[in-house]
Scaffold this active site. Structure first.
Site, mmCIF file in Angstrom:
data_model
loop_
_atom_site.group_PDB
_atom_site.id
_atom_site.type_symbol
_atom_site.label_atom_id
_atom_site.label_comp_id
_atom_site.label_asym_id
_atom_site.label_seq_id
_atom_site.Cartn_x
_atom_site.Cartn_y
_atom_site.Cartn_z
ATOM 1 N N GLY A 1 0.952 -1.213 0.031
ATOM 2 C CA GLY A 1 0.015 0.112 0.077
ATOM 3 C C GLY A 1 0.921 1.269 0.163
ATOM 4 O O GLY A 1 1.452 1.631 0.878
ATOM 5 N N ALA A 2 1.078 1.846 -1.189
ATOM 6 C CA ALA A 2 1.830 3.105 -1.183
ATOM 7 C C ALA A 2 1.106 4.325 -1.373
ATOM 8 O O ALA A 2 1.484 5.353 -1.923
ATOM 9 C CB ALA A 2 2.742 2.971 -2.615
ATOM 10 N N GLY A 3 0.035 4.373 -0.536
ATOM 11 C CA GLY A 3 -1.179 5.455 -0.429
ATOM 12 C C GLY A 3 -0.089 6.425 0.448
ATOM 13 O O GLY A 3 1.155 6.685 0.787
ATOM 14 N N GLY B 1 1.465 4.713 3.777
ATOM 15 C CA GLY B 1 2.705 3.772 3.140
ATOM 16 C C GLY B 1 3.798 4.546 2.591
ATOM 17 O O GLY B 1 4.814 4.294 2.926
ATOM 18 N N ARG C 1 -19.718 -0.091 8.588
ATOM 19 C CA ARG C 1 -18.545 -0.676 9.313
ATOM 20 C C ARG C 1 -18.404 -1.899 8.494
ATOM 21 O O ARG C 1 -17.299 -2.406 8.357
ATOM 22 C CB ARG C 1 -18.741 -0.652 10.910
ATOM 23 N N ASN D 1 -11.590 -4.657 3.452
ATOM 24 C CA ASN D 1 -10.367 -4.631 3.999
ATOM 25 C C ASN D 1 -9.798 -5.902 4.167
ATOM 26 O O ASN D 1 -8.686 -6.359 4.285
ATOM 27 C CB ASN D 1 -10.148 -3.564 4.992
ATOM 28 N N VAL E 1 -1.097 -2.051 9.518
ATOM 29 C CA VAL E 1 -1.544 -0.830 9.956
ATOM 30 C C VAL E 1 -3.016 -0.505 9.264
ATOM 31 O O VAL E 1 -3.755 0.477 9.710
ATOM 32 C CB VAL E 1 -0.424 0.347 9.011
ATOM 33 N N HIS F 1 -7.697 0.557 19.150
ATOM 34 C CA HIS F 1 -7.493 1.928 18.510
ATOM 35 C C HIS F 1 -8.818 2.655 18.490
ATOM 36 O O HIS F 1 -9.867 2.210 18.265
ATOM 37 C CB HIS F 1 -7.011 1.473 16.943
#
Ligand code: APR
Length: 321
Positions: free
Chosen positions: A13-15, A18, A92, A99, A122, A179
């Site tokens: 995930g290079a968002g 990331g 949700r 995900n 993450v 979290h």
């Protein structure tokens, strides 16, 4: 550290998150980074852009961007940030379904080529996604860990330092639990230069800071409007990566699979953990007061609900086939 024999860190995930992990980690200058994303060209572009900052800032980190898993083989550590953020109107369960599919698929692909890696999760909902990665990877619990507590405690520290008008460097803030809104801030274990927080601030002000911390993610979303936090989350991941790959053995709040610790069994919950070579070295158990234990149990209950919802989603998918 010299080039050539650096630990390999894959970021999936290079968002926004990331990308932030890659930036902060590149600056540390001891690891090589592989950025993976499904969007063509994007991880390659971000990798090249980041490498080109090396001459300016003085780091030799090699950064590779890719849409496949070949380059990830033999990673020492894998950070999973892939997923979608919850959009307005999205339930949700819809977020959970999407995900969990993404985290399951990327874990399967990355674990095959990096069977000895430590996985840091993450993607949200965090504790639930840890369950998915743990089940899919088949790794021992020491090597599948979630990042949430470091970020929550960083937010807590920021607000404490602000309230006291002192340096954040001297603040050590502690949180337990899940979290977000089930997070359990532990003021009596939070200190400023060794002085317990309750000695420094009135109870009412501490409570206000705790509430702001628990809503820390939502506060940023409210301000950004089109996205969620990524800078502090990225830095928090790198604190965990450093502790593991440099075998620093810091005690950091992390989401780990409890097997009876804190009276909780079979659930990922945020607790203080020693992080070093190979991942989790040890869970630090504390004697909690009744109200703190009750809050932690509530937090674990919320994780259990998500795990049950995921089981339901899987059962429905199996029945539909
Ligand atoms: N494989 C690889 N990458 C994927 C996949 C997949 N199967 N599915 C999605 N992605 C990528 C997207 O293309 C995107 O670039 O994951 C990236 C997620 O980045 P952003 O949308 O910018 O989200 P970000 O803000 O980084 O948050 C990522 O971390 O904090 C959590 O709640 C947050 O779950 C979210 C995650």
């Amino acid at each position: 550290m010299a080039r050539g024999n650096r630990p390999k860190v894959t970021i999936i995930g290079a968002g926004m998150v990331g990308g932030a992990v890659a930036q902060w980690l590149a600056l540390q200058d001891y690891a090589d980074i592989v950025l993976v994303d499904i969007v063509e060209g994007m991880p390659q572009g971000k990798a090249l852009d980041l490498m080109e900052a090396g001459p300016v800032l003085g780091f030799d980190t090699r950064v590779t961007g890719t849409n496949s898993y070949e380059e990830t083989a033999g990673s020492d550590l894998v950070v999973i940030t892939s997923g979608i953020a919850r959009k307005p109107g999205m339930s949700r369960d819809d977020l959970l379904k999407t995900n969990m599919g993404i985290v399951r698929s990327v874990t399967k692909q990355v674990a095959a080529g990096s069977p000895n890696a430590v996985i840091l999760v993450v993607s949200n909902p965090l504790d639930a996604m840890c369950h998915v990665a743990f089940a899919q990877a088949g790794f021992p619990r020491e090597r599948v860990i979630g990042m949430a507590g470091v970020l929550d405690s960083a937010r807590f520290s920021t607000f404490i330092a602000e309230a006291l008008d002192v340096s954040v460097e001297d603040v050590s803030a502690f949180v337990l639990g899940g979290h977000g809104d089930t997070m359990v801030p532990l003021s009596r274990f939070s200190t400023v230069s060794g002085i317990p927080l309750p000695e420094l601030l009135p109870a009412e002000q501490i409570r206000a800071i705790e509430t702001r911390t628990a809503n820390g993610g939502a506060e940023i979303v409210g301000l950004l409007k089109t996205g969620s936090a990524y800078t502090a989350p990225g830095a928090s991941v790198v604190a965990m990566v450093d502790s593991i790959l440099l075998d620093k053995r810091r005690i950091l709040p992390s989401s780990v699979l409890l097997k009876g610790e804190y009276g909780i069994d079979g659930l990922y919950v945020g607790v203080p953990v020693v992080l070093g070579a190979g991942g989790m070295k040890k869970i630090v158990e504390l004697d909690l007061m009744a109200a703190e234990q009750a809050a932690l149990n509530k937090s674990a209950g919320a994780v259990k609900e998500l795990v049950e919802a995921m089981d339901r989603i899987d059962a429905e998918a199996a029945a539909a086939q």
